[in-house]
Design a protein around this motif. Structure first.
Motif, PDB file in Angstrom:
ATOM      1  N   LEU A 136      -6.441   0.897   7.181  1.00  0.00           N
ATOM      2  CA  LEU A 136      -7.235   1.942   7.816  1.00  0.00           C
ATOM      3  C   LEU A 136      -6.782   2.207   9.252  1.00  0.00           C
ATOM      4  CD1 LEU A 136      -9.630   3.786   7.131  1.00  0.00           C
ATOM      5  CD2 LEU A 136     -11.139   2.063   8.116  1.00  0.00           C
ATOM      6  N   TYR A 137      -6.269   1.162   9.913  1.00  0.00           N
ATOM      7  CA  TYR A 137      -5.862   1.303  11.310  1.00  0.00           C
ATOM      8  C   TYR A 137      -4.338   1.240  11.464  1.00  0.00           C
ATOM      9  CZ  TYR A 137     -10.776   0.098  11.622  1.00  0.00           C
ATOM     10  OH  TYR A 137     -12.135   0.067  11.441  1.00  0.00           O
ATOM     11  N   ASP A 138      -3.625   1.409  10.368  1.00  0.00           N
ATOM     12  CA  ASP A 138      -2.155   1.386  10.393  1.00  0.00           C
ATOM     13  C   ASP A 138      -1.647   2.809  10.617  1.00  0.00           C
ATOM     14  OD1 ASP A 138       0.558   1.224   9.929  1.00  0.00           O
ATOM     15  OD2 ASP A 138       0.372  -0.150   8.239  1.00  0.00           O
ATOM     16  N   GLU A 139      -1.243   3.102  11.843  1.00  0.00           N
ATOM     17  CA  GLU A 139      -0.825   4.456  12.206  1.00  0.00           C
ATOM     18  C   GLU A 139       0.378   4.912  11.377  1.00  0.00           C
ATOM     19  OE1 GLU A 139      -0.794   8.089  14.017  1.00  0.00           O
ATOM     20  OE2 GLU A 139      -2.309   6.504  14.201  1.00  0.00           O
ATOM     21  N   GLU A 140       1.309   4.002  11.145  1.00  0.00           N
ATOM     22  CA  GLU A 140       2.507   4.358  10.378  1.00  0.00           C
ATOM     23  C   GLU A 140       2.145   4.736   8.947  1.00  0.00           C
ATOM     24  OE1 GLU A 140       6.761   2.330   9.021  1.00  0.00           O
ATOM     25  OE2 GLU A 140       5.578   1.440  10.643  1.00  0.00           O
ATOM     26  N   LEU A 141       1.220   3.982   8.350  1.00  0.00           N
ATOM     27  CA  LEU A 141       0.814   4.280   6.979  1.00  0.00           C
ATOM     28  C   LEU A 141       0.082   5.615   6.904  1.00  0.00           C
ATOM     29  CD1 LEU A 141       0.588   3.344   4.020  1.00  0.00           C
ATOM     30  CD2 LEU A 141      -1.581   2.274   4.636  1.00  0.00           C
ATOM     31  N   LEU A 142      -0.758   5.907   7.905  1.00  0.00           N
ATOM     32  CA  LEU A 142      -1.467   7.192   7.913  1.00  0.00           C
ATOM     33  C   LEU A 142      -0.476   8.356   7.975  1.00  0.00           C
ATOM     34  CD1 LEU A 142      -4.481   6.443  10.296  1.00  0.00           C
ATOM     35  CD2 LEU A 142      -4.490   6.567   7.799  1.00  0.00           C
TER      36      LEU A 142
ATOM     37  N   THR B 125       0.832  -1.207   0.000  1.00  0.00           N
ATOM     38  CA  THR B 125       0.000   0.000   0.000  1.00  0.00           C
ATOM     39  C   THR B 125       0.865   1.255   0.000  1.00  0.00           C
ATOM     40  OG1 THR B 125      -1.706  -1.192   1.218  1.00  0.00           O
ATOM     41  CG2 THR B 125      -1.874   1.196   1.179  1.00  0.00           C
ATOM     42  N   ARG B 126       1.976   1.217   0.718  1.00  0.00           N
ATOM     43  CA  ARG B 126       2.875   2.374   0.720  1.00  0.00           C
ATOM     44  C   ARG B 126       3.379   2.650  -0.695  1.00  0.00           C
ATOM     45  NH1 ARG B 126       7.488   4.004   5.057  1.00  0.00           N
ATOM     46  NH2 ARG B 126       8.394   5.737   3.893  1.00  0.00           N
ATOM     47  N   PHE B 127       3.715   1.583  -1.427  1.00  0.00           N
ATOM     48  CA  PHE B 127       4.140   1.755  -2.819  1.00  0.00           C
ATOM     49  C   PHE B 127       3.027   2.407  -3.645  1.00  0.00           C
ATOM     50  CE2 PHE B 127       3.684  -0.023  -7.089  1.00  0.00           C
ATOM     51  CZ  PHE B 127       4.856   0.409  -7.679  1.00  0.00           C
ATOM     52  N   VAL B 128       1.788   1.936  -3.455  1.00  0.00           N
ATOM     53  CA  VAL B 128       0.657   2.480  -4.212  1.00  0.00           C
ATOM     54  C   VAL B 128       0.470   3.958  -3.899  1.00  0.00           C
ATOM     55  CG1 VAL B 128      -1.846   2.378  -4.494  1.00  0.00           C
ATOM     56  CG2 VAL B 128      -0.523   0.261  -4.422  1.00  0.00           C
ATOM     57  N   VAL B 129       0.530   4.306  -2.613  1.00  0.00           N
ATOM     58  CA  VAL B 129       0.340   5.703  -2.219  1.00  0.00           C
ATOM     59  C   VAL B 129       1.434   6.584  -2.809  1.00  0.00           C
ATOM     60  CG1 VAL B 129       0.262   7.295  -0.259  1.00  0.00           C
ATOM     61  CG2 VAL B 129      -0.884   5.077  -0.104  1.00  0.00           C
TER      62      VAL B 129
ATOM     63  N   VAL C 174       0.952  13.818   1.264  1.00  0.00           N
ATOM     64  CA  VAL C 174      -0.061  14.827   0.920  1.00  0.00           C
ATOM     65  C   VAL C 174       0.492  16.237   1.143  1.00  0.00           C
ATOM     66  CG1 VAL C 174      -2.282  15.782   1.623  1.00  0.00           C
ATOM     67  CG2 VAL C 174      -2.045  13.323   1.281  1.00  0.00           C
ATOM     68  N   GLU C 175       1.259  16.411   2.224  1.00  0.00           N
ATOM     69  CA  GLU C 175       1.870  17.717   2.474  1.00  0.00           C
ATOM     70  C   GLU C 175       2.801  18.111   1.334  1.00  0.00           C
ATOM     71  OE1 GLU C 175       3.731  17.395   6.250  1.00  0.00           O
ATOM     72  OE2 GLU C 175       1.861  17.655   7.396  1.00  0.00           O
ATOM     73  N   ARG C 176       3.448  17.104   0.747  1.00  0.00           N
ATOM     74  CA  ARG C 176       4.342  17.391  -0.383  1.00  0.00           C
ATOM     75  C   ARG C 176       3.556  17.836  -1.610  1.00  0.00           C
ATOM     76  NH1 ARG C 176       8.053  12.494  -2.132  1.00  0.00           N
ATOM     77  NH2 ARG C 176       6.243  11.994  -3.416  1.00  0.00           N
ATOM     78  N   LEU C 177       2.298  17.366  -1.714  1.00  0.00           N
ATOM     79  CA  LEU C 177       1.463  17.778  -2.844  1.00  0.00           C
ATOM     80  C   LEU C 177       1.041  19.241  -2.728  1.00  0.00           C
ATOM     81  CD1 LEU C 177      -0.892  14.693  -3.356  1.00  0.00           C
ATOM     82  CD2 LEU C 177       0.873  15.494  -4.932  1.00  0.00           C
ATOM     83  N   GLY C 178       1.002  19.748  -1.489  1.00  0.00           N
ATOM     84  CA  GLY C 178       0.645  21.146  -1.291  1.00  0.00           C
ATOM     85  C   GLY C 178      -0.758  21.445  -1.767  1.00  0.00           C
TER      86      GLY C 178
ATOM     87  N   ARG D 178       0.057  11.323   5.276  1.00  0.00           N
ATOM     88  CA  ARG D 178       0.095  12.743   5.657  1.00  0.00           C
ATOM     89  C   ARG D 178       1.313  13.455   5.063  1.00  0.00           C
ATOM     90  NH1 ARG D 178       2.763  15.640   9.203  1.00  0.00           N
ATOM     91  NH2 ARG D 178       3.733  13.781  10.109  1.00  0.00           N
ATOM     92  N   MET D 179       2.484  12.815   5.151  1.00  0.00           N
ATOM     93  CA  MET D 179       3.703  13.445   4.633  1.00  0.00           C
ATOM     94  C   MET D 179       3.652  13.598   3.115  1.00  0.00           C
ATOM     95  SD  MET D 179       6.794  11.884   6.971  1.00  0.00           S
ATOM     96  CE  MET D 179       6.368  10.175   6.648  1.00  0.00           C
TER      97      MET D 179
END
Length: 522
Positions: A358-364, A329-333, A371-375, A368-369
């Motif tokens: 959905l409940y993976d805190e590390e993935l969330l 999933t990290r690769f997909v994101v 998405v922040e890069r997308l600005g 977040r990081m």
């Protein structure tokens, strides 16, 4: 030998102890005593000295008989005690201590006997029966209740088979039944009867309980079959039934070939990620109001060493149930965010999250990081979550979805209508869209009820101010029906399959040109 060696006065008479011991070993206490008595009587008929013709005194042969009887009795008692202890150990080893049902040891032994003594033209079958909701009983009522449930269900299943059968406890949640002297088609009929039994309530600790049964079966032919292979095949068939959401599945060699292949694929996932074998393809979404491209869905693809694509169905179901789902999933994101960062076209890029994500805190935090890069383009990312991800803990799901909404990410419910979500769930979740499953799109052209149902689902989405997308659109008729019903977006093979990034951009350019040409033929 005693006579020809001179009589009972010599050492050879004591050789008679050998048959006494053998009698005790073979026939236990009765055998030891009887052989000892016979040996003593026979020895009493022998003379003390053959040459002199001296007869034995009464005390001599009586003492000998007593000695033989004592030896036979003690030896017989010892052998009998040892055999009883061995039989008790064997009996204990064959019984499940909690439920009292025969266990796997008994199953393998009895199955071997059945295979050896099967009738000509008949087969031996094995059925594995899983009580799928026994965990709920265990959590609510304790281990004793689950053991009582297993025992009660075993009794019911045993009596459901013609002529009776033995129910074996295969595992905490599974029972096994040996069905002898059958033809393969008999298993389907038996499975039907067992399914009906599962529908009936059981009284467990004065509480009525209804359980759901899932069965797998296998049949040994006359020429081949071993207990191990039969059990293995029935287990594979049971897992196939669970995967396909069936109540019963008979073993097929294709199940095992697929399983071995899936195991090999799963073992290569991390290596495939490290070596860049995975890629994201993009399937366009069309806004039905004006026919324009309004976004796309990123779908993972695995390009094998031969250059061919491996179907996601071959590896994703297993990946989703293992820790591999996090790196995948990290690769997909990451790929979706990189695509959204450089994509100049309109609309959102959607990706799928599993219940584990959905409940993976590390993935969330990773989302977040990224998405922040997308600005300012953060709104171009959307995640799709299946309804099954919501049923475990609605409040936890709401919090996780709210966090992603706080990141600026849109959240849509995927495969809507096929899972467990209710209107009550939808009212409380901070989602932005609904994606209606392809199952509701298939009959739109010829089935009025299908169109009415689709219209209802679209109205529900709009009433909640959600963007409604229909997936699996494959014909122009389906496209037109959805447009007339007011559906917001659609995707499917009618427009385009999922394409690599470069081909997707080319397709979008060509599609836009065709749209302009259709609006302005001159």
């Amino acid at each position: 030998m005693v006579y020809f060696t001179g009589g009972t006065a010599y050492a050879y008479p004591y050789l008679m102890m050998i048959p006494v011991l053998l009698g005790a070993a073979w026939y236990l206490l009765p055998g030891g005593l009887i052989v000892a008595l016979v040996a003593g009587v026979l020895m009493a008929l022998m003379p003390l000295h053959v040459d002199a013709g001296t007869a034995q005194s009464s005390s001599n042969w009586l003492i000998r008989i007593a000695m033989f009887m004592l030896l036979g009795g003690v030896a017989g008692w010892l052998f009998q005690s040892r055999r009883q202890a061995t039989e008790e150990r064997i009996a204990v080893a064959r019984v499940d201590p909690r439920s009292g049902l025969p266990n796997m040891v008994a199953l393998e032994e009895d199955l071997l006997k059945s295979l050896r003594h099967r009738k000509e033209g008949k087969s031996v079958g094995l059925m594995l029966v899983r009580i799928t909701d026994i965990t709920d009983v265990m959590e609510a009522m304790g281990m004793d209740a689950s053991d009582e449930l297993i025992l009660a269900m075993g009794e019911r299943l045993r009596h459901a088979i013609r002529g009776g059968a033995t129910a074996y406890r295969f595992s905490n949640a599974e029972l096994a039944l040996i069905v002898s002297d059958i033809v393969p088609d008999d298993l389907t009929r038996i499975a039907g009867r067992l399914t009906e039994i599962g529908e009936e309530s059981l009284q467990i600790q004065q509480v009525p309980i209804r359980v759901q049964l899932v069965m797998g079966s296998s049949v040994a032919s006359e020429e081949e079959g071993s207990p191990e292979s039969l059990i293995h095949e029935a287990r594979i068939a049971m897992f196939a039934a669970i995967e396909r959401r069936l109540s019963h599945s008979r073993y097929s060699p294709a199940f095992q070939r697929r399983t071995v292949h899936a195991i090999q694929l799963i073992a290569r996932v991390r290596k495939g990620l490290a070596e860049g074998e995975f890629e994201l393809h993009y399937q366009p979404k069309i806004r039905l109001a004006d026919g324009r491209v309004c976004g796309c869905e990123g779908l993972i693809r695995w390009r094998g060493s031969d250059g061919g694509l491996i179907s996601p169905g071959m590896f994703m179901p297993k990946v989703e149930s293992t820790t591999l789902i996090s790196p995948v999933t990290r690769f997909v994101v990451e790929q979706a965010c990189r695509f959204a960062e450089h994509e100049t076209g309109p609309g959102e890029v959607s990706i799928n999250l599993s219940v584990h994500n959905l409940y993976d805190e590390e993935l969330l935090q990773v989302i977040r990081m990224l998405v922040e890069r997308l600005g300012s383009r953060a709104h171009t990312l959307e995640v799709e979550i299946t309804e099954s991800a919501l049923i475990g803990d609605l409040e936890a799901a709401r919090q996780a979805i709210q966090r992603m909404r706080d990141f600026g990410v849109g959240v849509s419910i995927d495969d809507f209508g096929t899972g467990f979500a209710s209107f009550e769930y939808l009212r409380h979740l901070p989602i932005t869209g609904l994606k209606i499953d392809r199952a509701f799109v298939v009959g739109l052209e010829e089935d009025k009820r299908a169109r009415d149902l689709m219209a209802c689902m679209i109205d529900v989405g709009h009433a909640l101010e959600l963007v409604v997308t229909a997936e699996g659109v494959e014909t122009s008729g389906q496209h037109e029906c959805l447009r007339e019903l007011g559906c917001d977006q659609a995707q499917g093979f009618y427009f385009s399959p999922a394409l690599p990034a470069s081909e997707y951009r080319e397709w979008c350019q060509g599609y836009a040109a065709r749209q302009r040409l259709s609006l302005d033929p001159s």
